[in-house]
Motif scaffolding. Structure first.
Motif, PDB file in Angstrom:
ATOM      1  N   ARG A  89       0.836  -1.199   0.000  1.00 49.63           N
ATOM      2  CA  ARG A  89       0.000   0.000   0.000  1.00 49.63           C
ATOM      3  C   ARG A  89       0.873   1.253   0.000  1.00 49.63           C
ATOM      4  O   ARG A  89       1.922   1.280   0.639  1.00 49.63           O
TER       5      ARG A  89
ATOM      6  N   TRP B 195      -3.012   0.689  -3.915  1.00 51.29           N
ATOM      7  CA  TRP B 195      -2.323  -0.601  -3.845  1.00 51.29           C
ATOM      8  C   TRP B 195      -1.544  -0.851  -5.124  1.00 51.29           C
ATOM      9  O   TRP B 195      -1.971  -0.462  -6.216  1.00 51.29           O
TER      10      TRP B 195
ATOM     11  N   GLU C 245     -12.359  -1.280  -8.108  1.00 48.52           N
ATOM     12  CA  GLU C 245     -13.779  -1.607  -8.248  1.00 48.52           C
ATOM     13  C   GLU C 245     -14.272  -1.443  -9.683  1.00 48.52           C
ATOM     14  O   GLU C 245     -15.139  -2.196 -10.126  1.00 48.52           O
TER      15      GLU C 245
ATOM     16  N   SER D  71      -6.170   2.872  -7.002  1.00 49.77           N
ATOM     17  CA  SER D  71      -7.049   3.300  -5.916  1.00 49.77           C
ATOM     18  C   SER D  71      -8.185   2.311  -5.747  1.00 49.77           C
ATOM     19  O   SER D  71      -8.379   1.403  -6.574  1.00 49.77           O
ATOM     20  N   ARG D  72      -8.969   2.493  -4.695  1.00 55.31           N
ATOM     21  CA  ARG D  72     -10.137   1.628  -4.494  1.00 55.31           C
ATOM     22  C   ARG D  72     -11.083   1.739  -5.687  1.00 55.31           C
ATOM     23  O   ARG D  72     -11.644   0.740  -6.146  1.00 55.31           O
ATOM     24  N   GLU D  73     -11.244   2.968  -6.188  1.00 53.41           N
ATOM     25  CA  GLU D  73     -12.124   3.162  -7.345  1.00 53.41           C
ATOM     26  C   GLU D  73     -11.601   2.405  -8.559  1.00 53.41           C
ATOM     27  O   GLU D  73     -12.372   1.821  -9.327  1.00 53.41           O
TER      28      GLU D  73
ATOM     29  N   LEU E  13      -9.726  -3.811  -0.794  1.00 55.84           N
ATOM     30  CA  LEU E  13     -10.883  -2.926  -0.856  1.00 55.84           C
ATOM     31  C   LEU E  13     -11.277  -2.371   0.511  1.00 55.84           C
ATOM     32  O   LEU E  13     -12.266  -1.659   0.647  1.00 55.84           O
TER      33      LEU E  13
END
Length: 351
Positions: free
Chosen positions: A237, A244, A333, A328-330, A350
């Motif tokens: 991270r 990540w 996803e 990124s998380r976005e 996540l």
């Protein structure tokens, strides 16, 4: 045995499941569904099929889809080579056939990722051509029907079974006949358990039922043992952004071209110092954070079994090494498809 097709078709007309690719069996819909249903249950594949067709309604749209978006649409189904071959074949169809599948078994069979079963399903269901579509369900039905203990995994045996299937196929309704056999195997002549002979339209004709051997059939050759491979997964991270590190796999081989957390195959590293060294080997600048282990996990491919050990660590903000990105998380996803082999670490990424 001459009564197989009439009895089977009568049963199918009364018991067929309503499925989107069956209710609207265009050649493209049949093709996509058959590729999805390889190694995947119908119930699991249906939501993927509906999203896929909504976003990629025809072959030109599939051919032009960006690879990362295609992988994202497929995420969770696994065996990504299927969808990569599907797109390659769509591009061939656009180049050679104007964007429409050819109504010819041999031409279908020549497309990337299309084997005899898929070619037969498209030809018979999508185009109404007399062609075999012999999958595991059909092999099981005919092994029991003829009480044949020959190993269905043998190529010569499968050819014999295919000839039997075709001997009963009505030339005026090959698509429904093939679907009826598949449906019978999926709903009645079940694998891995007691067949539901009381519901079978062919029960009175079934030689395996008469001989009491149905549960023992079909016979298969002993599978080769899987090769066990240790894999160390680096869950890295970035400090500050929370992104990540993802690494792109080679364009050939297992999980070709997909994004994953950096993973060292064939290596089981132990201890924080070894993990720091592995991160430095990627070209990353170390930080003060101590790597922390995650619970071990396992993922089984058809021929390989991965034994995974994951380690989480946070590093100072820095450029991603070559072949890697900070996601990124976005991004995780909505953009990058994470292979199912790493699903044990999905909550970490996540979280």
């Amino acid at each position: 045995m001459e009564n197989i097709a009439p009895a089977l078709l009568d049963w199918f007309n009364q018991n067929r499941r309503s499925l989107p690719f069956r209710d609207d069996p265009t050649p493209y819909h049949v093709w996509v569904s058959e590729i999805m249903l390889q190694q995947t249950r119908v119930s699991a594949a249906l939501p993927y099929y509906e999203r896929f067709i909504e976003e990629l309604p025809d072959i030109p749209a599939l051919a032009a889809c960006p690879p990362e978006r295609l992988d994202k649409l497929w995420e969770g189904l696994g065996y990504y080579r299927r969808v990569h071959s599907l797109q390659k074949a769509a591009q061939v169809v656009c180049e050679q056939y104007g964007g429409a599948l050819p109504a010819d078994y041999d031409a279908l069979l020549a497309l990337p990722g299309v084997g005899p079963y898929t070619a037969g399903a498209i030809a018979s269901i999508g185009f109404g051509l007399a062609a075999p579509a012999v999958d595991g369900n059909v092999l099981r039905v005919f092994a029991r029907l003829y009480n044949d203990p020959s190993p269905v995994t043998d190529a010569a045996v499968k050819r014999t079974f295919t000839q039997r299937v075709m001997a009963h196929q009505p030339p005026d309704n090959p698509g429904d006949y093939n679907q009826a056999l598949m449906e019978l195997g999926a709903l009645v002549c079940l694998p891995g358990g007691e067949p539901l002979c009381g519901r079978c339209p062919l029960a009175d004709l079934c030689q395996g039922r008469k001989a009491g051997t149905a549960l023992e059939l079909p016979k298969k050759a002993e599978p080769k043992p899987r090769r066990v491979v240790p894999v160390t997964v680096l869950l890295i991270r970035q400090e500050g952004t929370g992104a990540w590190l993802l690494q792109k796999r080679p364009e050939t081989g297992l999980l070709a071209g997909l994004w994953q957390p950096p993973a060292l195959e064939g290596v089981c590293l132990e201890g924080p110092d070894a993990i720091r060294q592995a991160a430095a080997g990627l070209g990353l600048v170390p930080g003060s954070d101590t790597p922390r282990p995650r619970p071990a996990a396992k993922h089984i491919f058809s021929h390989v079994e991965w034994h995974l050990s994951g380690w989480v660590m946070t590093l100072p903000a820095q450029p991603a090494p070559e072949g890697c990105v900070w996601a990124s998380r976005e991004d995780l996803e909505g953009r990058y498809a994470l292979p199912g082999a790493f699903k044990a670490y999905r909550k970490v990424l996540l979280g």
